[in-house]
Design a protein around this motif. Structure first.
Motif, short mmCIF file in Angstrom:
data_model
loop_
_atom_site.label_atom_id
_atom_site.label_comp_id
_atom_site.label_asym_id
_atom_site.label_seq_id
_atom_site.Cartn_x
_atom_site.Cartn_y
_atom_site.Cartn_z
N PRO A 143 0.84 -1.19 0.00
CA PRO A 143 0.00 0.00 0.00
C PRO A 143 0.88 1.24 0.00
O PRO A 143 2.02 1.21 0.46
CB PRO A 143 -0.80 -0.12 1.31
N LEU A 144 0.34 2.34 -0.51
CA LEU A 144 1.16 3.54 -0.66
C LEU A 144 1.74 4.02 0.66
O LEU A 144 2.88 4.48 0.70
CB LEU A 144 0.33 4.66 -1.30
N ASP A 145 0.99 3.88 1.76
CA ASP A 145 1.52 4.34 3.03
C ASP A 145 2.73 3.51 3.46
O ASP A 145 3.69 4.02 4.03
CB ASP A 145 0.44 4.32 4.11
N GLN A 146 2.69 2.20 3.15
CA GLN A 146 3.84 1.36 3.48
C GLN A 146 4.99 1.58 2.50
O GLN A 146 6.16 1.37 2.85
CB GLN A 146 3.43 -0.11 3.49
N ALA A 147 4.67 1.99 1.28
CA ALA A 147 5.72 2.25 0.29
C ALA A 147 6.60 3.41 0.72
O ALA A 147 7.72 3.56 0.22
CB ALA A 147 5.10 2.53 -1.08
N ARG A 148 6.13 4.22 1.65
CA ARG A 148 6.95 5.30 2.16
C ARG A 148 8.22 4.76 2.81
O ARG A 148 9.26 5.43 2.83
CB ARG A 148 6.17 6.12 3.18
N ALA A 149 8.14 3.54 3.35
CA ALA A 149 9.33 2.92 3.94
C ALA A 149 10.39 2.68 2.88
O ALA A 149 11.60 2.79 3.14
CB ALA A 149 8.96 1.61 4.62
N LEU A 150 9.95 2.35 1.67
CA LEU A 150 10.88 2.19 0.55
C LEU A 150 11.47 3.54 0.15
O LEU A 150 12.67 3.68 -0.08
CB LEU A 150 10.16 1.59 -0.65
N GLU A 151 10.59 4.54 0.11
CA GLU A 151 11.00 5.84 -0.40
C GLU A 151 12.13 6.44 0.43
O GLU A 151 13.05 7.07 -0.10
CB GLU A 151 9.80 6.78 -0.42
N THR A 152 12.07 6.27 1.75
CA THR A 152 13.09 6.87 2.62
C THR A 152 14.45 6.22 2.44
O THR A 152 15.47 6.80 2.83
CB THR A 152 12.67 6.76 4.09
N LEU A 153 14.48 5.01 1.84
CA LEU A 153 15.75 4.30 1.65
C LEU A 153 16.25 4.38 0.22
O LEU A 153 17.34 3.89 -0.08
CB LEU A 153 15.58 2.83 2.05
N ALA A 154 15.45 4.97 -0.66
CA ALA A 154 15.76 4.91 -2.09
C ALA A 154 16.74 6.00 -2.50
O ALA A 154 16.82 7.06 -1.90
CB ALA A 154 14.47 5.04 -2.90
N GLY A 155 17.47 5.70 -3.56
CA GLY A 155 18.32 6.68 -4.20
C GLY A 155 18.05 6.68 -5.69
O GLY A 155 17.73 5.65 -6.27
N ASP A 156 18.11 7.85 -6.32
CA ASP A 156 17.85 7.97 -7.76
C ASP A 156 19.16 8.00 -8.52
O ASP A 156 20.08 8.75 -8.18
CB ASP A 156 17.07 9.25 -8.06
N ILE A 157 19.27 7.18 -9.56
CA ILE A 157 20.49 7.09 -10.36
C ILE A 157 20.18 7.45 -11.81
O ILE A 157 19.44 6.74 -12.49
CB ILE A 157 21.10 5.69 -10.30
N PRO A 158 20.73 8.55 -12.31
CA PRO A 158 20.60 8.87 -13.74
C PRO A 158 21.77 8.26 -14.51
O PRO A 158 22.91 8.26 -14.05
CB PRO A 158 20.67 10.41 -13.75
N LEU A 159 21.48 7.74 -15.68
CA LEU A 159 22.52 7.19 -16.56
C LEU A 159 22.36 7.80 -17.94
O LEU A 159 21.26 7.83 -18.49
CB LEU A 159 22.42 5.67 -16.67
N LYS A 160 23.45 8.26 -18.52
CA LYS A 160 23.44 8.69 -19.91
C LYS A 160 23.54 7.47 -20.82
O LYS A 160 24.01 6.41 -20.42
CB LYS A 160 24.62 9.63 -20.17
N ALA A 161 23.09 7.64 -22.05
CA ALA A 161 23.18 6.55 -23.02
C ALA A 161 24.62 6.05 -23.12
O ALA A 161 25.55 6.83 -23.27
CB ALA A 161 22.69 7.01 -24.39
N GLY A 162 24.79 4.74 -22.99
CA GLY A 162 26.11 4.13 -23.08
C GLY A 162 26.80 3.96 -21.74
O GLY A 162 27.80 3.23 -21.65
N GLU A 163 26.29 4.58 -20.69
CA GLU A 163 26.92 4.44 -19.38
C GLU A 163 26.59 3.08 -18.77
O GLU A 163 25.53 2.50 -19.02
CB GLU A 163 26.48 5.56 -18.44
#
Length: 257
Positions: free
Chosen positions: A47-67
């Motif tokens: 459920p979305l309220d429990q997904a907040r537990a995931l959100e606090t541990l998540a990191g966003d990674i951008p990759l350029k083409a070929g990386e």
């Protein structure tokens, strides 16, 4: 959380941690509440309220083409969900030939494995973004939320079945049948992302498709031409294919089933 991901230039990159964001600033583009692929991702098991537990541990990674996200032989330290773009799993053989083991699209999970090291290299085909968690954080969350662990196990089983089916197809199908099956699979994946219509978007090159289907680039090009001449597809743009007759394509792909 501490994440280190190797890029193509060999330098480690630390992704932004969502837990550091201002909780009063509203949902950022990468937050769970605004995630456009949440319905496809493993976190949909919560459920979305429990997904907040995931959100606090998540990191966003951008990759350029070929990386490169990970190289064959690297230790597995993180798990990832593709949130935008497309990646490929590749392996180089001793004689220099390249095999493409599969393509990763938005919503796909790069996760748990019995192997402690990556069996394939994973690199971005186009500019891409991933949501990342440390392996230990994900294990902790699975212990806390059994439904998340069940979702991961189900996805692992589905991926195993798909790999077996693909191996059987490569052994039994003609080049034309392989390409028809591939286009239908890409169409199905696009529909799961929420798109309608009969257009297939192919971010990968013809060389990628050839290395995935076990064919030469020339054979793939001839197969595209044949499908177009037979009125099954239209290809004004090499990265966009209109499926003109899905019924005949399906019949072709299942010819030897």
């Amino acid at each position: 959380m501490s994440l280190r991901v190797l890029r193509h230039n060999g330098h480690p990159v630390a992704p932004a941690n969502r837990g550091d964001a201002d909780p009063l600033a509203g949902p950022a583009q990468g937050d769970c509440v605004g995630c456009q692929v949440r319905h496809l991702a493993v976190c949909a098991a919560l459920p979305l309220d429990q997904a907040r537990a995931l959100e606090t541990l998540a990191g966003d990674i951008p990759l350029k083409a070929g990386e490169v996200l990970a190289r064959e032989g690297d230790s597995r330290r993180e798990v990832f969900t593709v949130t935008a773009g497309a990646l490929r799993r590749i392996r180089l053989l001793a004689d220099g030939r390249r095999l493409v083991a599969g393509f990763l699209m938005p919503g796909d999970f790069i996760g748990f494995s019995g192997a402690t090291h990556y069996r394939h290299s994973i690199e971005a085909i186009v500019d891409s973004e991933l949501c990342a968690f440390s392996m230990q954080d994900m294990r902790t969350l699975c212990s806390r939320y059994p439904e998340l662990e069940r979702e991961l196990l189900e996805r692992a089983c589905v991926e195993l079945d798909a790999t077996r089916d693909n191996l059987m197809s490569l052994a039994r199908m003609t080049p034309l049948e392989r390409l028809a099956s591939f286009l239908l699979d890409m169409h199905a994946r696009r529909r799961r992302q929420g798109y309608s219509g009969d257009e297939v978007v192919l971010p990968m090159s013809r060389t990628d498709i050839a290395d995935y289907l076990g064919l030469t680039v020339e054979t793939v090009s001839r197969s595209f031409t044949r499908l177009r001449q037979d009125g099954l597809i239209a290809t004004d743009d090499p990265h966009r294919v209109a499926l003109k007759d899905r019924k005949r394509l399906a019949s072709l792909a299942e010819m030897r089933e």
